[in-house]
Design a protein around this motif. Structure first.
Motif, PDB file in Angstrom:
ATOM      1  N   ASN A  42      43.912  -2.166  37.171  1.00 46.78           N
ATOM      2  CA  ASN A  42      43.996  -1.200  36.067  1.00 46.78           C
ATOM      3  C   ASN A  42      42.933  -1.448  34.994  1.00 46.78           C
ATOM      4  O   ASN A  42      43.238  -1.680  33.827  1.00 46.78           O
ATOM      5  CB  ASN A  42      45.400  -1.236  35.443  1.00 46.78           C
ATOM      6  N   ILE A  43      41.675  -1.364  35.389  1.00 41.80           N
ATOM      7  CA  ILE A  43      40.555  -1.618  34.470  1.00 41.80           C
ATOM      8  C   ILE A  43      40.497  -0.533  33.402  1.00 41.80           C
ATOM      9  O   ILE A  43      40.547   0.661  33.706  1.00 41.80           O
ATOM     10  CB  ILE A  43      39.224  -1.658  35.236  1.00 41.80           C
ATOM     11  N   LYS A  44      40.381  -0.945  32.151  1.00 39.63           N
ATOM     12  CA  LYS A  44      40.193  -0.039  31.029  1.00 39.63           C
ATOM     13  C   LYS A  44      38.981  -0.494  30.225  1.00 39.63           C
ATOM     14  O   LYS A  44      38.770  -1.692  30.020  1.00 39.63           O
ATOM     15  CB  LYS A  44      41.422  -0.014  30.117  1.00 39.63           C
ATOM     16  N   LEU A  45      38.192   0.470  29.767  1.00 38.49           N
ATOM     17  CA  LEU A  45      37.057   0.132  28.917  1.00 38.49           C
ATOM     18  C   LEU A  45      37.535  -0.533  27.640  1.00 38.49           C
ATOM     19  O   LEU A  45      38.463  -0.035  26.985  1.00 38.49           O
ATOM     20  CB  LEU A  45      36.283   1.399  28.550  1.00 38.49           C
ATOM     21  N   PRO A  46      36.945  -1.658  27.232  1.00 34.47           N
ATOM     22  CA  PRO A  46      37.297  -2.261  25.940  1.00 34.47           C
ATOM     23  C   PRO A  46      37.017  -1.298  24.795  1.00 34.47           C
ATOM     24  O   PRO A  46      36.043  -0.529  24.827  1.00 34.47           O
ATOM     25  CB  PRO A  46      36.386  -3.496  25.869  1.00 34.47           C
ATOM     26  N   ALA A  47      37.877  -1.327  23.788  1.00 35.41           N
ATOM     27  CA  ALA A  47      37.717  -0.409  22.653  1.00 35.41           C
ATOM     28  C   ALA A  47      36.451  -0.692  21.869  1.00 35.41           C
ATOM     29  O   ALA A  47      35.848   0.220  21.289  1.00 35.41           O
ATOM     30  CB  ALA A  47      38.943  -0.501  21.745  1.00 35.41           C
ATOM     31  N   LYS A  48      36.039  -1.969  21.812  1.00 36.61           N
ATOM     32  CA  LYS A  48      34.834  -2.339  21.083  1.00 36.61           C
ATOM     33  C   LYS A  48      33.699  -2.575  22.076  1.00 36.61           C
ATOM     34  O   LYS A  48      33.664  -3.598  22.753  1.00 36.61           O
ATOM     35  CB  LYS A  48      35.076  -3.595  20.247  1.00 36.61           C
ATOM     36  N   PRO A  49      32.758  -1.645  22.175  1.00 34.92           N
ATOM     37  CA  PRO A  49      31.671  -1.796  23.139  1.00 34.92           C
ATOM     38  C   PRO A  49      30.685  -2.874  22.725  1.00 34.92           C
ATOM     39  O   PRO A  49      30.506  -3.148  21.534  1.00 34.92           O
ATOM     40  CB  PRO A  49      31.008  -0.417  23.130  1.00 34.92           C
ATOM     41  N   LYS A  50      30.020  -3.458  23.719  1.00 34.73           N
ATOM     42  CA  LYS A  50      29.049  -4.522  23.461  1.00 34.73           C
ATOM     43  C   LYS A  50      27.606  -4.110  23.752  1.00 34.73           C
ATOM     44  O   LYS A  50      26.689  -4.536  23.065  1.00 34.73           O
ATOM     45  CB  LYS A  50      29.378  -5.751  24.312  1.00 34.73           C
ATOM     46  N   TYR A  51      27.396  -3.307  24.796  1.00 36.45           N
ATOM     47  CA  TYR A  51      26.048  -3.146  25.319  1.00 36.45           C
ATOM     48  C   TYR A  51      25.643  -1.683  25.461  1.00 36.45           C
ATOM     49  O   TYR A  51      26.476  -0.802  25.661  1.00 36.45           O
ATOM     50  CB  TYR A  51      25.933  -3.797  26.698  1.00 36.45           C
ATOM     51  N   TYR A  52      24.340  -1.460  25.356  1.00 35.46           N
ATOM     52  CA  TYR A  52      23.772  -0.206  25.829  1.00 35.46           C
ATOM     53  C   TYR A  52      22.749  -0.542  26.899  1.00 35.46           C
ATOM     54  O   TYR A  52      22.079  -1.582  26.841  1.00 35.46           O
ATOM     55  CB  TYR A  52      23.183   0.629  24.684  1.00 35.46           C
ATOM     56  N   SER A  53      22.646   0.332  27.891  1.00 35.66           N
ATOM     57  CA  SER A  53      21.800   0.070  29.055  1.00 35.66           C
ATOM     58  C   SER A  53      20.918   1.270  29.316  1.00 35.66           C
ATOM     59  O   SER A  53      21.414   2.367  29.598  1.00 35.66           O
ATOM     60  CB  SER A  53      22.669  -0.205  30.282  1.00 35.66           C
ATOM     61  N   VAL A  54      19.619   1.070  29.230  1.00 35.93           N
ATOM     62  CA  VAL A  54      18.668   2.142  29.456  1.00 35.93           C
ATOM     63  C   VAL A  54      17.301   1.527  29.714  1.00 35.93           C
ATOM     64  O   VAL A  54      17.017   0.419  29.245  1.00 35.93           O
ATOM     65  CB  VAL A  54      18.601   3.087  28.230  1.00 35.93           C
ATOM     66  N   ASN A  55      16.478   2.228  30.475  1.00 39.47           N
ATOM     67  CA  ASN A  55      15.103   1.781  30.696  1.00 39.47           C
ATOM     68  C   ASN A  55      14.272   2.216  29.497  1.00 39.47           C
ATOM     69  O   ASN A  55      13.736   3.324  29.460  1.00 39.47           O
ATOM     70  CB  ASN A  55      14.547   2.368  31.988  1.00 39.47           C
TER      71      ASN A  55
END
Length: 348
Positions: free
Chosen positions: A203-216
């Protein structure tokens, strides 16, 4: 849905989990669960090659290009063939479609057809194979829309909201299979000692406090003003969030998986560098659609910058689409800044 809390602290194989989910939902068919078994078996077979790639003479180019104009790697060919051969004769599928094939893949006439279609990217991130970077398989399963006979293109060109199941397999330090049938997202780690996928992330849920952004970010000079403003916003501390850290592997499954567990956003916008790809790089049917299904099940959201990717009806088998995927608040902010600065996102 079976209460996934019951599984904590217990040794649960993917077979037991799938059967439990099927029993909790009598409307689910054994046909669908068997397709998931087949994908788990494909994962084991492909893993056996990816972990031995440097020794098995399957590194490097196969000496040809796929329909996307990309150089085909030897492991691409192996993964494609493995998934096809495990699914072509079972009577569960009406057709398949792969990023590596120009047209839909019919079921050979000597075999029966079934009620589902399978779409897949056999080996995403394959350009990273020679560098021993994590790679993955992405897949989605639809109910066919035609009544009978061989599967058709119309069976495949459905919006991702119609998916009955989707998932990915990550080949990295360990092999993980993560999937959803519309009742949460669940992750399984392959134990090579016993050759079984064991439930490791129920039951994976996204954490409420995000850590990362990912982009080239190397493409930043070619982005629209809205996308550039969004990138600046992600880096900046605001009352709603701390500035996010950049993490980018360049393998979609690996970047998506990290952000799914840690919180954040992955995006691959359209850019002006390659005018042959006005809709961006990622394929709607094989990549964006299945991952969008998963992220929504985990409490997140995926957009092309203007609308939910789940609602886009594919017009072509290899249609490309910009993608912003992750925590809902982060993706909605992308939509807002694109509307403000660009007027509209690049159409899918």
């Amino acid at each position: 849905m079976t209460d996934t809390q019951d599984y904590h602290g217990k040794l649960v194989t993917i077979e037991r989990f799938i059967l439990d989910q099927q029993q909790a939902h009598p409307e689910a068919t054994g046909t669908l669960t068997n397709i998931l078994y087949d994908m788990a078996l494909a994962a084991k077979i492909i893993t056996s090659k990816t972990t031995r790639a440097g020794l098995a003479e399957i590194l490097g180019s196969a000496g040809e290009e796929n329909v996307q104009g990309e150089e085909v790697q030897k492991l691409d060919v192996f993964a494609q063939r493995t998934i096809f051969r495990l699914n072509d004769h079972t009577g569960r599928l009406a057709a398949m479609a792969s990023e590596e094939e120009e047209a839909i893949i019919p079921i050979p006439s000597r075999f029966p057809v079934g009620p589902y279609v399978l779409v897949f990217d056999p080996l995403d991130g394959s350009s990273n194979i020679d560098m021993n970077v994590s790679i993955g398989t992405i897949f989605g399963i639809y109910r066919r829309t035609t009544a009978s006979g061989p599967g058709t293109l119309a069976d495949v060109l459905q919006p991702a909201r119609n998916l009955v199941a989707a998932g990915y397999i990550l080949y990295g330090a360990s092999t993980m299979m993560v999937y959803s049938t519309g009742n949460g997202v669940h992750g399984f780690t392959l134990d090579p000692a016993i050759g079984e996928f064991l439930l490791s992330h129920p039951n994976i849920k996204l954490p409420a406090k995000p850590k990362y952004y990912s982009v080239n970010q190397g493409y930043q000079p070619f982005w629209t003003a809205g996308v550039q403003a969004y990138t600046e916003w992600l880096q900046r501390d605001t009352p709603e969030k701390k500035g996010l850290s950049l993490r980018y592997i360049g393998s979609l499954v690996a970047d998506f998986h990290r952000n799914l567990l840690s919180g954040g956003v992955f995006y691959y916008p359209a850019d002006s560098k390659d005018l042959k790809k006005p809709g961006g790089k990622l394929r709607l049917v094989y990549e964006a659609g299945p991952l969008s299904f998963l992220i929504e099940q985990a409490g997140g959201y995926a957009s092309d910058g203007a609308q939910a990717i789940l609602d886009i009806v594919p017009a072509q088998l290899h249609q490309r689409v910009p993608m912003f995927i992750g925590n809902r608040t982060l993706v909605e902010q992308a939509e807002a800044l694109i509307r403000r600065h660009d007027g509209a996102a690049t159409p899918a």
